[in-house]
Motif scaffolding. Structure first.
Motif, PDB file in Angstrom:
ATOM      1  N   TYR A 440       0.888  -1.049  -0.099  1.00 24.05           N
ATOM      2  CA  TYR A 440       0.164  -0.052   0.266  1.00 24.05           C
ATOM      3  C   TYR A 440       0.878   1.188   0.026  1.00 24.05           C
ATOM      4  N   GLU A 444       0.429   3.892  -2.877  1.00 23.09           N
ATOM      5  CA  GLU A 444       0.360   5.416  -2.092  1.00 23.09           C
ATOM      6  C   GLU A 444       0.823   6.103  -2.846  1.00 23.09           C
ATOM      7  N   ASN A 504      -6.322  -3.715   6.595  1.00 27.41           N
ATOM      8  CA  ASN A 504      -6.038  -2.455   6.671  1.00 27.41           C
ATOM      9  C   ASN A 504      -5.076  -1.919   5.877  1.00 27.41           C
ATOM     10  N   THR A 508      -7.126   0.767   2.424  1.00 23.74           N
ATOM     11  CA  THR A 508      -6.465   1.581   1.901  1.00 23.74           C
ATOM     12  C   THR A 508      -6.264   1.399   0.865  1.00 23.74           C
TER      13      THR A 508
END
Length: 543
Positions: A440, A444, A504, A508
């Motif tokens: 992630y 991101e 999690n 995200t």
């Protein structure tokens, strides 16, 4: 005649686990003077004063010397004088400590979460000042966050699914507790009070300790560290039955922290030259090692046996007790318990079901990866690219970004220019936490940081280069794939803490509008059977 103003006192209040325990089991009474019995509004209490060399008398002693049963000068005149007051109230034993009196407390005899629970049921959720927390999703980190003004708990940077809450300070909603309340093991108050006011405070604290947590703090009960030694001993005894059962699938070995396993040749259970070095860490190997020593696998023998990481010179680079390397998930009395890094945790059943339900929404990546039978992930990734022209190798092509991550690896493999694949051979929950975080964070950064894309573009093959790295790419055009080499069913049989970090990470990535899928890579069973031995030194030659 003017009434004397009541002093403000700092009260640290503990609750004994067992109301029938003797005071000698709750306190280290060998370090105290003769006891003094005090009756406070018909409530029996006993004062214990620490033995200390004389210098000066602290001001808090006036709270007690106002009582006719407490002689003047009884506290002595020490700057480190301390006392503990044991109060029998509402069928429970409370211990109030003053000065250095907390040193008299036997921590095994008190309720470890008393102060925290009372505070959570007494503080205004929108007017908090500080909290202490510990993370369990990657490396165990303890930290404190504070604010100069009143904020809610999430402004204090806590993740309700990745952090354990240990202590809180906030504005009090309970008048009798004063303006602020702090809770950890003890409930700490700063109030205007004399001895007669103590029973009312204890009664209110007990009521709030037994109350259900408010909705803002319900998540605190999702996971709790087990602190009671008796419970830990019982869980260890229960675990012993699984340690001797070769068919048990709820326990396994893994590194308790992130390691640079590419710089090592394997693991050993001692450092003798003839001892085998194993490329993977398996409970079966440990059982066989102990059997050769005439021992059986148990929590006791695992605490006394060590796991060593060996470098290419067969020298140890890190060592842990085998107990710290043991991961276990078991149920006892309808409660789920997890052993990780030598620490037992109790998990709320509803929280566990919630995590599993979410993970069931993750799609399975429909590509059959070749079987994993390599010593290193980089070798495996190279073979995947060598045998399938749809793949591009990105492993080891790091990009310096600065900030907390410094260097980022975009992914390990790219398939068809759009599938960003992160490959990891399963070794421990920490290994997987690192994998999920890498997925992630890199995705991101790819979407949000044009400078990162500018540095990334030259490392991409011509066929999949970005025409212009400056505009923000469409994340929905990409798929993030977590490919895990393991014999376990994915994601159902992942370690529980790995499930949390996976959830999690996926949450995200989905919020960023990426597609996310997961894949299990078959592992060649022969990997676990591989062994290396330290070579014998060459014989000396005489010239």
């Amino acid at each position: 005649m003017a009434t004397e103003k009541i002093r403000k006192e700092r009260l640290s209040i503990y609750l004994a686990k067992n109301s029938f325990s003797t005071n000698e089991l709750i306190l280290r009474t060998e370090n105290t003077k003769a006891t003094i019995d005090i009756l406070i509004r018909e409530v029996k209490s006993t004062l214990y004063i620490k033995k200390e060399p004389p210098t000066v008398t602290p001001s808090w002693t006036k709270l007690f010397t106002q009582d006719e049963n407490v002689p003047q000068g009884i506290f002595g005149t020490s700057s480190t004088v301390g006392a503990a007051l044991v109060v029998d109230c509402e069928g429970h034993k409370f211990i109030l400590t003053f000065g250095s009196g907390y040193h008299l407390i036997n921590n095994e005899a008190i309720e470890g979460d008393f102060g925290l629970r009372v505070t959570l049921n007494s503080a205004d959720p929108d007017k908090l000042r500080s909290l202490d927390k510990a993370s369990y999703d990657h490396n165990s980190l303890n930290s404190r966050t504070q604010s100069p003004q009143d904020v809610d708990i999430f402004d204090l940077a806590i993740d309700s699914e990745s952090d354990l809450l240990y202590a809180v300070t906030g504005a009090s909603k309970v008048e009798i507790f004063g303006p602020h309340v702090t809770g950890r093991d003890a409930l700490t108050l700063f109030v205007e009070i004399d001895l007669k006011g103590i029973p009312a405070i204890l009664t209110e604290a007990l009521k709030r300790y037994k109350s259900k947590l408010p909705i803002e703090f319900e998540w605190v009960d999702n996971i709790n560290r087990v602190r009671d030694k008796e419970t830990i001993s019982l869980l260890d005894l229960f675990l012993n039955d699984f340690l001797i059962d070769p068919s048990a699938s709820n326990i396994w070995l893994g590194e308790p922290e992130i390691v640079d396993w590419e710089a090592q040749i394997g693991y050993s259970f001692d450092l003798r030259p003839k001892t085998a070095r194993h490329p993977t860490l398996e409970l079966k190997q440990l059982r066989e090692y102990l059997k050769d020593l005439g021992q059986v696998a148990s929590t006791h023998s695992l605490r006394e046996t060590f796991v060593h990481i060996n470098n290419s010179e067969f020298q140890p680079t890190k060592s842990w007790s085998a107990y710290r390397c043991l991961y276990a998930e078991l149920k006892n009395d309808d409660h789920q318990y997890i052993l990780r890094n030598g620490i037992w945790y109790k998990v709320d059943d509803n929280f566990s079901k919630k995590i599993d339900t979410y993970l069931n929404t993750i799609a399975i990546y429909h590509h059959k990866f070749p079987t994993y039978n390599h010593d290193r992930e980089e070798q495996y990734n190279e073979e995947v690219v060598k045998n399938d022209a749809n793949f591009v190798l990105m492993d080891k092509k790091t990009i310096k970004t600065g900030g907390s991550y410094d260097k980022l690896e975009f992914c390990d493999l790219i398939k068809n220019g759009t599938d960003l694949i992160h490959v990891k051979y399963y070794r421990s929950s920490n290994t997987l936490s690192h994998l999920f975080a890498q997925g992630y964070v890199s995705a991101e950064t790819f979407i949000k940081d044009a400078d990162f894309r500018i540095l990334l573009n030259p490392k991409l093959p011509k066929t999949i280069k970005l025409k212009d790295p400056n505009p923000r790419p469409d994340p929905n055009s990409y798929r993030i794939v977590y490919a895990i080499a393991t014999s376990k069913k994915i994601p159902a049989e992942l370690p529980f803490f790995s499930k949390i970090t996976l959830k999690n990470s996926v949450r995200t990535l989905r919020a960023l509008d990426f597609n996310v899928e997961i894949s299990a890579i078959d592992v060649d069973p022969a990997i676990a059977a591989k062994k290396k031995f330290k070579p014998k030194p060459l014989p000396k030659t005489h010239l």
